[in-house]
Write a protein that holds these residues in place. Structure first.
Motif, short mmCIF file in Angstrom:
data_model
loop_
_atom_site.label_atom_id
_atom_site.label_comp_id
_atom_site.label_asym_id
_atom_site.label_seq_id
_atom_site.Cartn_x
_atom_site.Cartn_y
_atom_site.Cartn_z
N TRP A 1 -4.72 -30.46 6.99
CA TRP A 1 -5.63 -31.58 7.24
C TRP A 1 -5.42 -32.71 6.25
O TRP A 1 -5.77 -33.86 6.53
CB TRP A 1 -7.08 -31.10 7.15
CG TRP A 1 -7.53 -30.30 8.34
CD1 TRP A 1 -6.88 -30.14 9.52
CD2 TRP A 1 -8.74 -29.55 8.44
NE1 TRP A 1 -7.60 -29.33 10.36
CE2 TRP A 1 -8.75 -28.95 9.73
CE3 TRP A 1 -9.80 -29.32 7.58
CZ2 TRP A 1 -9.81 -28.15 10.16
CZ3 TRP A 1 -10.84 -28.51 8.01
CH2 TRP A 1 -10.85 -27.94 9.29
N SER A 2 -4.92 -32.42 5.08
CA SER A 2 -4.78 -33.43 4.03
C SER A 2 -3.46 -34.16 4.18
O SER A 2 -2.39 -33.53 4.12
CB SER A 2 -4.88 -32.78 2.65
OG SER A 2 -6.14 -32.19 2.47
N THR B 1 -0.50 -28.34 0.49
CA THR B 1 -1.23 -29.49 1.02
C THR B 1 -0.30 -30.21 1.98
O THR B 1 0.86 -30.44 1.67
CB THR B 1 -1.63 -30.45 -0.11
OG1 THR B 1 -2.51 -29.78 -1.01
CG2 THR B 1 -2.35 -31.68 0.45
N ARG C 1 -10.87 -37.13 5.83
CA ARG C 1 -10.21 -37.39 4.54
C ARG C 1 -10.21 -38.85 4.14
O ARG C 1 -9.30 -39.34 3.48
CB ARG C 1 -8.78 -36.83 4.53
CG ARG C 1 -8.69 -35.32 4.78
CD ARG C 1 -9.55 -34.56 3.77
NE ARG C 1 -9.28 -33.13 3.78
CZ ARG C 1 -9.94 -32.21 4.49
NH1 ARG C 1 -10.91 -32.60 5.32
NH2 ARG C 1 -9.66 -30.93 4.39
#
Length: 333
Positions: A24-25, A70, A202
């Motif tokens: 997701w990042s 990440t 984010r």
């Protein structure tokens, strides 16, 4: 031995691979900042060339610190294998250039999209001047250019595409923009839904509620502020990687906030309210000195039509517009 893609979710090198929320990042800098603070080395993997169809484009990145990842490249096709190479790079410091998919020597690793991905993996040490400069520029919300051949890294400035590649001798330049930021004012269910969605997406999210409760909102935000809006915006700062949505429904606050945002080079400025209020609000902004060019940038009754009027539906539509407005600043050619 290289792992086939079906084995990737169970790869012990990737913590959380069963449910890969690490993907997701999209910005590796927060994870890199934590690694530096902890005195840990990190392996930076950069997708530098794509052939054919692929989920991500050149410039996408992953960061590996220990067994924590990440970012993502393919949605579970190659991440586990990249993690294995990242561990080796962390151990010996020798950069690796990986080739997956069409034309790759590793025929047991398949890409479901049928294309080809080329990835550079390099080691970043916690005392690297280039790493510290990258984090400092990000904290100061200044764009910068990361230049590397896998061994030597340096930071500079310039106005380049997201990624520029030199094949021989190999070198790449990757642009870093300030983090996407959304400033939301207000405290009704719609404003809170928008702030919550932005955090989940984010965004650096600032929630301003003039004279609001002393207790923070019941979900995380990057910053909660109770000051008058103009004062809060002056402290926060505005730039072209920022979006502003006024949702207090009080013209005293929303008009002043929108005028500041329009003059602050923000990429997106909106004010929530009934369409019937639009003429009076535009007239008030004109009387306050807003130019025709500034007013043309203002979104009144913002959002994607047809989604509905419930708080989450309205918030989803507005966040989609915000993403569209901010995207050219991140992906300009």
């Amino acid at each position: 031995m290289l792992s086939p893609p079906d084995a990737a979710p169970d790869n012990p090198l990737l913590a959380g691979a069963d449910w890969p929320t690490f993907g997701w990042s999209d910005d590796i800098r927060p994870a890199l900042a934590k690694a530096v603070a902890d005195g840990q080395a990190a392996a930076l993997a950069t997708l530098y060339k794509v052939e054919g169809s692929a989920p991500r484009g050149p410039g996408a990145q992953m960061l590996f610190v220990g067994n924590v990842a990440t970012g993502y490249f393919s949605g579970d096709c190659i991440e586990g294998d990249v993690a294995g190479h990242a561990r080796q790079v962390l151990a010996d410091g020798v950069p690796q250039r990986l080739h997956y998919g069409m034309g790759s020597p590793w025929i047991d690793i398949r890409l479901r999209c049928g294309g080809a991905l080329h990835v550079l993996v390099e080691r970043l040490l916690p005392d690297s001047p280039a790493v510290h400069a990258l984090l400092n520029e990000g904290a100061g919300r200044r764009p910068c250019i990361w230049r590397t051949d896998g061994v030597r890294q340096e930071l500079g400035d310039g106005d380049l595409p997201l990624l520029s590649l030199q094949e021989e001798p190999f070198a790449l330049a990757r642009r870093y923009d300030p983090a996407r930021r959304l400033v939301v004012t207000g405290g009704d269910p719609g404003a809170l839904a928008l702030a919550r969605l932005a955090m989940d997406a984010r965004f650096e999210t600032v929630l301003i509620r003039p004279h609001g409760p002393h207790t923070p909102p019941p979900f995380p935000v990057s910053r909660y502020m109770r000051e008058p809006i103009e004062q809060a915006l002056d402290v926060t700062g505005l730039d072209r990687w920022t979006a502003y949505v006024g949702a207090t429904h009080e013209d005293e606050h929303d008009l002043a906030g929108c005028l500041s945002a329009l003059r602050g080079d923000t990429a997106y400025v909106a004010m929530i309210g009934a369409k019937s209020r639009a003429p009076a609000r535009l007239a008030a902004l004109q009387a306050a000195g807003a130019s025709e060019a500034e007013l043309a940038r203002l979104h009144l009754s913002p959002g994607v039509s047809g989604l509905g009027k419930a708080p989450w539906e309205v918030a989803t539509g507005i966040l989609a517009e915000v993403m569209q407005a901010l995207n050219p600043a991140r992906e300009r050619a």
